[in-house]
Design a protein around this motif. Sequence first.
Motif, mmCIF file in Angstrom:
data_model
loop_
_atom_site.group_PDB
_atom_site.id
_atom_site.type_symbol
_atom_site.label_atom_id
_atom_site.label_comp_id
_atom_site.label_asym_id
_atom_site.label_seq_id
_atom_site.Cartn_x
_atom_site.Cartn_y
_atom_site.Cartn_z
ATOM 1 N N GLY A 233 0.763 -1.224 0.000
ATOM 2 C CA GLY A 233 0.000 0.000 0.000
ATOM 3 C C GLY A 233 0.800 1.284 0.000
ATOM 4 N N MET A 234 2.103 1.226 -0.040
ATOM 5 C CA MET A 234 2.935 2.419 -0.035
ATOM 6 C C MET A 234 3.617 2.560 -1.383
ATOM 7 S SD MET A 234 5.300 3.085 3.256
ATOM 8 C CE MET A 234 4.711 1.964 4.489
ATOM 9 N N SER A 235 3.775 3.786 -1.831
ATOM 10 C CA SER A 235 4.498 3.980 -3.079
ATOM 11 C C SER A 235 5.888 4.523 -2.780
ATOM 12 C CB SER A 235 3.736 4.920 -4.009
ATOM 13 O OG SER A 235 3.628 6.194 -3.423
ATOM 14 N N VAL A 236 6.791 4.269 -3.706
ATOM 15 C CA VAL A 236 8.159 4.740 -3.568
ATOM 16 C C VAL A 236 8.233 6.154 -4.119
ATOM 17 C CG1 VAL A 236 10.545 4.349 -4.270
ATOM 18 C CG2 VAL A 236 9.078 2.402 -3.745
ATOM 19 N N THR A 237 8.844 7.039 -3.358
ATOM 20 C CA THR A 237 9.019 8.424 -3.791
ATOM 21 C C THR A 237 10.506 8.696 -4.010
ATOM 22 O OG1 THR A 237 9.155 9.207 -1.505
ATOM 23 C CG2 THR A 237 6.979 9.226 -2.534
ATOM 24 N N ILE A 238 10.786 9.609 -4.920
ATOM 25 C CA ILE A 238 12.156 10.029 -5.216
ATOM 26 C C ILE A 238 12.295 11.464 -4.714
ATOM 27 C CG2 ILE A 238 13.908 10.400 -6.999
ATOM 28 C CD1 ILE A 238 12.940 7.482 -6.923
ATOM 29 N N SER A 239 13.364 11.723 -3.956
ATOM 30 C CA SER A 239 13.597 13.074 -3.436
ATOM 31 C C SER A 239 15.083 13.300 -3.225
ATOM 32 C CB SER A 239 12.836 13.283 -2.120
ATOM 33 O OG SER A 239 13.289 12.368 -1.138
ATOM 34 N N ALA A 240 15.431 14.553 -3.005
ATOM 35 C CA ALA A 240 16.821 14.882 -2.703
ATOM 36 C C ALA A 240 17.198 14.268 -1.362
ATOM 37 C CB ALA A 240 17.011 16.389 -2.672
ATOM 38 N N ALA A 241 18.410 13.758 -1.288
ATOM 39 C CA ALA A 241 18.902 13.192 -0.034
ATOM 40 C C ALA A 241 19.225 14.308 0.944
ATOM 41 C CB ALA A 241 20.150 12.356 -0.296
ATOM 42 N N THR A 242 19.131 13.987 2.211
ATOM 43 C CA THR A 242 19.487 14.928 3.276
ATOM 44 C C THR A 242 20.586 14.306 4.135
ATOM 45 O OG1 THR A 242 17.941 14.068 4.918
ATOM 46 C CG2 THR A 242 17.079 15.724 3.353
ATOM 47 N N ALA A 243 21.145 15.107 5.007
ATOM 48 C CA ALA A 243 22.187 14.609 5.906
ATOM 49 C C ALA A 243 21.658 13.451 6.757
ATOM 50 C CB ALA A 243 22.692 15.750 6.791
ATOM 51 N N GLN A 244 20.359 13.436 7.039
ATOM 52 C CA GLN A 244 19.784 12.364 7.843
ATOM 53 C C GLN A 244 19.741 11.029 7.095
ATOM 54 O OE1 GLN A 244 18.301 15.518 7.631
ATOM 55 N NE2 GLN A 244 19.261 16.058 9.579
ATOM 56 N N GLU B 3 30.278 13.442 2.872
ATOM 57 C CA GLU B 3 30.814 14.546 2.068
ATOM 58 C C GLU B 3 30.121 14.632 0.707
ATOM 59 O OE1 GLU B 3 35.038 13.863 1.890
ATOM 60 O OE2 GLU B 3 35.262 14.147 4.062
ATOM 61 N N GLU B 4 29.874 13.473 0.080
ATOM 62 C CA GLU B 4 29.195 13.470 -1.214
ATOM 63 C C GLU B 4 27.765 13.999 -1.088
ATOM 64 O OE1 GLU B 4 31.614 9.851 -3.398
ATOM 65 O OE2 GLU B 4 29.496 9.556 -2.938
ATOM 66 N N VAL B 5 27.066 13.584 -0.054
ATOM 67 C CA VAL B 5 25.688 14.060 0.131
ATOM 68 C C VAL B 5 25.673 15.577 0.349
ATOM 69 C CG1 VAL B 5 23.673 13.964 1.660
ATOM 70 C CG2 VAL B 5 24.755 11.845 0.890
ATOM 71 N N ALA B 6 26.681 16.101 1.042
ATOM 72 C CA ALA B 6 26.752 17.536 1.296
ATOM 73 C C ALA B 6 27.124 18.325 0.043
ATOM 74 C CB ALA B 6 27.758 17.824 2.410
ATOM 75 N N ALA B 7 27.987 17.762 -0.810
ATOM 76 C CA ALA B 7 28.536 18.524 -1.932
ATOM 77 C C ALA B 7 27.879 18.234 -3.277
ATOM 78 C CB ALA B 7 30.038 18.259 -2.057
ATOM 79 N N ASP B 8 27.430 17.010 -3.485
ATOM 80 C CA ASP B 8 26.927 16.599 -4.791
ATOM 81 C C ASP B 8 25.406 16.592 -4.825
ATOM 82 O OD1 ASP B 8 29.596 16.193 -5.438
ATOM 83 O OD2 ASP B 8 29.512 14.022 -5.201
ATOM 84 N N LEU B 9 24.903 16.264 -5.987
ATOM 85 C CA LEU B 9 23.474 16.092 -6.181
ATOM 86 C C LEU B 9 23.175 14.624 -5.874
ATOM 87 C CD1 LEU B 9 20.982 17.629 -7.288
ATOM 88 C CD2 LEU B 9 21.545 16.662 -9.509
ATOM 89 N N VAL B 10 22.426 14.356 -4.832
ATOM 90 C CA VAL B 10 22.138 12.981 -4.424
ATOM 91 C C VAL B 10 20.629 12.833 -4.274
ATOM 92 C CG1 VAL B 10 22.558 11.180 -2.711
ATOM 93 C CG2 VAL B 10 24.350 12.863 -3.209
ATOM 94 N N PHE B 11 20.106 11.796 -4.927
ATOM 95 C CA PHE B 11 18.681 11.490 -4.809
ATOM 96 C C PHE B 11 18.526 10.139 -4.147
ATOM 97 C CE2 PHE B 11 18.647 14.557 -8.262
ATOM 98 C CZ PHE B 11 17.566 15.347 -7.908
ATOM 99 N N VAL B 12 17.431 9.983 -3.430
ATOM 100 C CA VAL B 12 17.094 8.703 -2.816
ATOM 101 C C VAL B 12 15.680 8.306 -3.212
ATOM 102 C CG1 VAL B 12 18.657 8.925 -0.844
ATOM 103 C CG2 VAL B 12 16.322 9.805 -0.666
#
Length: 167
Positions: free
Chosen positions: A2-13, A50-59
């Motif tokens: 019943g849940m769908s997968v969403t795509i969003s920008a990654a955060t430090a968390q 460091e990559e999450v802070a500096a680059d474009l990262v999606f999850v």
Amino acid sequence: MGMSVTISAATAQDVEQIFRLQYLCFQSEAELYGNYRIDPLVQTLDSVREEVAADLVFVARLGDEVVGSVRGFADEDGTGRIGKLCVHPRLRNHGLGTRLLRAAESGLADGRSATRFRLHTGERSEGNLRLYRKAGYARVGNATGGDGVRLVLLEKDATAPAYVASA
């Protein structure tokens, strides 16, 4: 489920979940090459941070769980470099890799002014090669990674179609 997968920008968390997911996902690649020293498996948590802070990262998220990720950055010459695309083994072959790849391409073209995209995968990684060909990437060369794995280098123009039906 019943849940769908969403795509969003990654955060430090998200860093620790990305780190664990990457380690899980790249086990099959390591097995394919008989090499458990491939870059995604030896990368440190601090390096991912460091990559999450500096680059474009999606999850890709299923509820609170990170089930996929991709990273990218743009070179000074306008090349968007995409890497470490991974999807949790239980959710593979459902289009999440394609969705993450498109998110990275869109973010690099729109937000980072990339004019072309470049990525690589191991030469034996047929599933990855199939995904990238379907997404419009063409082989532009070969290389050997620092870990000794033979790589296929792929590229496409940022204005190319996102999906090639005949691939």
